[in-house]
Enzyme design. Structure first.
Site, mmCIF file in Angstrom:
data_model
loop_
_atom_site.group_PDB
_atom_site.id
_atom_site.type_symbol
_atom_site.label_atom_id
_atom_site.label_comp_id
_atom_site.label_asym_id
_atom_site.label_seq_id
_atom_site.Cartn_x
_atom_site.Cartn_y
_atom_site.Cartn_z
ATOM 1 N N THR A 1 29.697 -50.409 -0.319
ATOM 2 C CA THR A 1 28.801 -49.397 0.223
ATOM 3 C C THR A 1 27.951 -48.785 -0.880
ATOM 4 O OG1 THR A 1 30.703 -48.901 1.625
ATOM 5 C CG2 THR A 1 28.805 -47.483 1.866
ATOM 6 N N SER B 1 32.375 -42.223 -7.788
ATOM 7 C CA SER B 1 32.218 -41.115 -6.858
ATOM 8 C C SER B 1 33.494 -40.301 -6.662
ATOM 9 C CB SER B 1 31.698 -41.667 -5.529
ATOM 10 O OG SER B 1 31.344 -40.612 -4.695
ATOM 11 N N HIS B 2 33.990 -40.258 -5.424
ATOM 12 C CA HIS B 2 35.150 -39.424 -5.108
ATOM 13 C C HIS B 2 36.466 -40.106 -5.423
ATOM 14 C CE1 HIS B 2 34.285 -42.153 -1.927
ATOM 15 N NE2 HIS B 2 35.513 -42.032 -1.496
ATOM 16 N N ASP C 1 31.816 -33.626 -5.137
ATOM 17 C CA ASP C 1 32.705 -34.734 -5.509
ATOM 18 C C ASP C 1 32.508 -35.178 -6.954
ATOM 19 O OD1 ASP C 1 30.233 -35.968 -5.183
ATOM 20 O OD2 ASP C 1 31.121 -37.828 -4.447
ATOM 21 N N ASP D 1 30.776 -37.414 -8.562
ATOM 22 C CA ASP D 1 29.433 -37.629 -9.110
ATOM 23 C C ASP D 1 28.397 -36.665 -8.542
ATOM 24 O OD1 ASP D 1 29.683 -38.887 -6.612
ATOM 25 O OD2 ASP D 1 28.076 -40.295 -7.060
ATOM 26 N N ASP E 1 27.301 -35.941 -5.440
ATOM 27 C CA ASP E 1 26.396 -36.181 -4.311
ATOM 28 C C ASP E 1 26.973 -35.716 -2.972
ATOM 29 O OD1 ASP E 1 28.246 -38.216 -4.167
ATOM 30 O OD2 ASP E 1 26.786 -39.858 -4.166
ATOM 31 N N ARG E 2 28.259 -35.388 -2.933
ATOM 32 C CA ARG E 2 28.836 -34.914 -1.664
ATOM 33 C C ARG E 2 29.009 -33.409 -1.673
ATOM 34 N NH1 ARG E 2 33.365 -39.026 0.590
ATOM 35 N NH2 ARG E 2 32.289 -40.965 0.057
ATOM 36 N N THR F 1 26.154 -47.110 7.546
ATOM 37 C CA THR F 1 26.763 -46.263 6.526
ATOM 38 C C THR F 1 26.258 -46.637 5.124
ATOM 39 O OG1 THR F 1 28.729 -45.917 7.851
ATOM 40 C CG2 THR F 1 28.991 -45.706 5.471
ATOM 41 N N GLU G 1 25.419 -37.932 6.259
ATOM 42 C CA GLU G 1 26.534 -38.783 6.653
ATOM 43 C C GLU G 1 27.742 -37.901 6.929
ATOM 44 O OE1 GLU G 1 26.723 -42.902 4.834
ATOM 45 O OE2 GLU G 1 26.432 -41.645 3.086
ATOM 46 N N SER H 1 30.564 -38.270 5.966
ATOM 47 C CA SER H 1 31.466 -38.247 4.819
ATOM 48 C C SER H 1 31.049 -37.196 3.796
ATOM 49 C CB SER H 1 31.474 -39.623 4.158
ATOM 50 O OG SER H 1 30.143 -40.028 3.867
ATOM 51 N N LYS I 1 22.154 -38.617 -1.774
ATOM 52 C CA LYS I 1 22.655 -37.382 -1.197
ATOM 53 C C LYS I 1 22.907 -36.418 -2.341
ATOM 54 C CE LYS I 1 27.293 -39.440 -0.645
ATOM 55 N NZ LYS I 1 27.122 -40.912 -0.736
HETATM 56 C C1 VG1 Z 1 32.070 -43.996 1.907
HETATM 57 C C2 VG1 Z 1 31.478 -43.135 2.995
HETATM 58 C C3 VG1 Z 1 29.991 -43.379 3.107
HETATM 59 C C4 VG1 Z 1 29.336 -43.139 1.747
HETATM 60 C C5 VG1 Z 1 30.022 -43.968 0.679
HETATM 61 C C6 VG1 Z 1 29.505 -43.642 -0.705
HETATM 62 O O1 VG1 Z 1 31.890 -45.355 2.216
HETATM 63 O O2 VG1 Z 1 32.122 -43.389 4.240
HETATM 64 O O3 VG1 Z 1 29.459 -42.545 4.096
HETATM 65 O O4 VG1 Z 1 27.984 -43.482 1.789
HETATM 66 O O5 VG1 Z 1 31.421 -43.709 0.685
HETATM 67 O O6 VG1 Z 1 29.650 -42.288 -0.986
HETATM 68 P P1 VG1 Z 1 33.023 -46.259 2.874
HETATM 69 O O7 VG1 Z 1 32.447 -47.637 2.935
HETATM 70 O O8 VG1 Z 1 34.243 -46.133 2.021
HETATM 71 O O9 VG1 Z 1 33.278 -45.681 4.234
HETATM 72 V V1 VG1 Z 1 29.959 -41.749 -2.572
HETATM 73 O O10 VG1 Z 1 29.919 -40.106 -2.621
HETATM 74 O O11 VG1 Z 1 31.581 -42.397 -2.642
HETATM 75 O O12 VG1 Z 1 28.844 -42.556 -3.491
HETATM 76 CO CO CO Z 2 29.791 -39.389 -4.553
#
Ligand code: VG1
Ligand code: CO
Length: 545
Positions: free
Chosen positions: A21, A115-116, A279, A281, A283-284, A346, A365, A367, A378
């Site tokens: 993703t 990210s998270h 989070d 990085d 962005d959340r 997504t 999103e 999430s 984001k």
């Molecule tokens: C998750 C979230 C998705 C988001 C992605 C990257 O993906 O559900 O909405 O865009 O993380 O976010 P997945 O495929 O695990 O559902 V970040 O803040 O981790 O860059």
């Molecule tokens: Co992130």
């Protein structure tokens, strides 16, 4: 050996190099295998042909960022990159990196983050390429990177050591300029342009209290500068504000489960007026009012309905885009405003064309990702500041604003159930099994709910016409309920099944129920239709958000 000399090494075979993703994410142990990072980086360079170009480089400060950054700089020099603009100490939040790419007209950027996902030697690492608009590479580019990764036998690296990134200024590495910049300054100025800092400052001076939990991750320095220094929130309003390589041993995912400390504080006796978290990085975002949690899908809807109260959006918004599993709450706002609403797969990369074309102004999103056309990622702090701007102008609390929103538009009860650590084979089997039965489902009932529709979500980009298929199953029930099922593309261990659940209640209905209770029928019906217990042997999700 002179400073422009470089060496070519054989690449290591890299297993499962398909970016998910959000770029490529792997355990640190995998990324640090000899040649692994180098092979993926060279594949990216082969795909983007970086000679003579300017790139932005930054990361969330997690473990392995420092050595990885030095390697990438040395490889960029050997691949004839002209200039790399890098955040001091290698730090850039994802939205700040996106802004820097745009502001400096760079050709693209590399963001080092998972990210998270947890960090540290046993945690995760990730590498993502963003294009010149500042956004995540679209599928055509990631497909090219994957193709290059499969057809690569050598990588190039300058022999000279990478310069220190601890002071702002310019250095050279071979023929390449390495420009080290303050990671916060440009981003903070952009926020001042978009929002009414005077109004927020006055609200805080008048006694409005807030807590921002940076979760030991990248937003600490950004939040401290903006919320405490520029907006006058008392010292200590930003908590866990010192970024650490392993995020203090935590899981920097801003939701009620992983940001429980903040969530509980906002529901306790000493609750401030406003709480927020971001989070790894940056962005959340998670938004919590005194005694009330704002579901991310609702947050997007409230922001869309009120964005015009902030100077940056005073002209109104052109449209609202949300990912498919995000609730329909923002569609209702778009309809009332008479602007377009979009449903995308997504992943933020699917918003890029809509933002570039001026068709969507706000995106979100479920999430915990919200953002706008100010960057192409984001943006956690942006969402916090837009909320603060709205609170300051309306002079009302979070709970009041949310309740008034539901009274106007109705409420989309919403929850996500994650089944984690699944065996990939069983998870894939569940999805393919469900997809094979899709046409037979409408008309069937379970838990007293009848299915009215089912589809395997596919998306045609309205701007470039590209088609993306297989983006998750949508089950539509009578009475305004929906369930969506898809497999995560960001995990690094086994598979995660995400089940998204939604039930609409109009303004005359009961708007104050517990979400799990309001969703109980759709939860039971969906797990029966998908065969969660039979095929996965699970009776309850691991994480409910
Ligand atoms: C998750 C979230 C998705 C988001 C992605 C990257 O993906 O559900 O909405 O865009 O993380 O976010 P997945 O495929 O695990 O559902 V970040 O803040 O981790 O860059
Ligand atoms: Co992130």
């Amino acid at each position: 050996m002179n400073s422009t000399a470089s060496t070519t090494f054989k690449t290591a075979p890299i297993d499962g190099q398909v970016p998910g993703t959000s770029g490529l994410r792997k355990k640190v142990a995998v990324f640090s295998e000899p040649g692994y990072l180098e092979t993926y980086t060279q594949a990216t360079f082969n795909a983007i042909e970086p000679a003579g170009k300017t790139l932005v480089l930054g990361g969330d400060g997690r473990y392995f960022n420092r050595p990885a950054m030095a390697t990438i700089l040395r490889m960029a020099a050997a691949n004839q990159v002209a200039r790399v603009i890098v955040g001091q100490n290698g730090i850039l939040s994802t939205p700040a990196a996106s802004h820097l790419i745009r502001k400096r007209n760079a050709d693209g950027g590399l963001i080092l983050s998972a990210s998270h996902n947890p960090g540290g030697p046993d945690g995760d690492f990730g590498l993502k390429y963003n294009i010149a608009n500042g956004g995540p590479a679209p599928e055509a580019v990631t497909d090219a990177i994957v193709a290059c990764a499969q057809d690569i036998d050598a990588y190039h690296i300058t022999d000279a050591a990478a310069p220190s990134l601890s002071e702002c200024g310019e250095a050279t590495l071979g023929n390449m300029v390495v420009e080290v910049v303050d990671p916060v300054a440009d981003y903070a100025s952009l926020m001042e342009e978009l929002f009414d800092f005077n109004a927020i400052r006055k609200m805080i001076a008048d006694g409005f209290t807030l807590r921002f939990d940076a979760m030991h991750a990248v937003t600490g320095p950004y939040a401290t500068e903006i919320l405490e220094r520029r907006l006058g929130a008392p010292t200590g309003s930003v908590v866990n504000g010192n970024p650490s390589e392993d995020f203090g041993g935590g899981h920097p995912d801003p939701n009620p489960v992983w940001a429980k400390e903040l969530f509980d504080h906002l529901h306790g006796p000493d609750a401030p007026d406003f709480g927020a978290a971001s989070d790894g990085d940056g962005d959340r975002n998670m938004i919590v009012g005194n005694g009330i949690y704002v579901a991310p899908s609702d947050s997007l809807a409230v922001l869309a309905a009120n964005a015009h109260l902030a100077p940056g959006y005073a002209q109104g918004i052109a449209g609202v885009a949300r990912s498919m599993p995000t609730s329909a709450a923002s569609d209702r706002v778009a309809e009332k405003l008479g602007v377009e609403a979009f449903q995308t797969p997504t992943g933020w990369k699917f918003f890029g064309n809509l933002l570039d074309a001026g068709r969507a102004t706000l995106c979100g999103e479920e999430s915990a990702g919200t953002g706008s056309d100010h960057v192409r990622e984001k943006d956690g702090l942006w969402a916090v500041l837009l909320w603060l701007n709205i609170l300051a102008v309306r002079g009302e609390g979070v709970a009041q604003i949310l309740k008034e929103h539901w009274q106007t538009y109705g409420r989309d009860y919403y929850s996500r159930h994650d089944y984690e650590g699944l065996d990939s084979k069983s998870a894939n089997h569940l999805m393919s099994e469900l997809k094979s039965r899709l046409s037979t489902l409408p008309g069937q009932s379970a838990a007293g709910l009848t299915l009215t529709g089912s589809e395997d979500f596919a998306y045609t980009d309205p701007i470039d016409g590209s088609l993306t298929t297989g983006q998750g199953v949508i089950l539509a029930y009578e009475g305004g309920a929906r369930a969506m099922l898809r497999l995560s593309g960001t995990g690094t261990e086994g598979a995660t099944l995400r089940v998204y659940l939604e039930q609409y209640v109009d303004p005359t209905g009961d708007l104050t129920r517990d979400a799990q209770e309001a969703l109980s029928k759709v939860i039971t019906a969906t797990s029966q239709f998908a065969g969660i217990q039979d095929l996965l042997g699970r009776t309850a999700p691991d994480v409910i958000s």
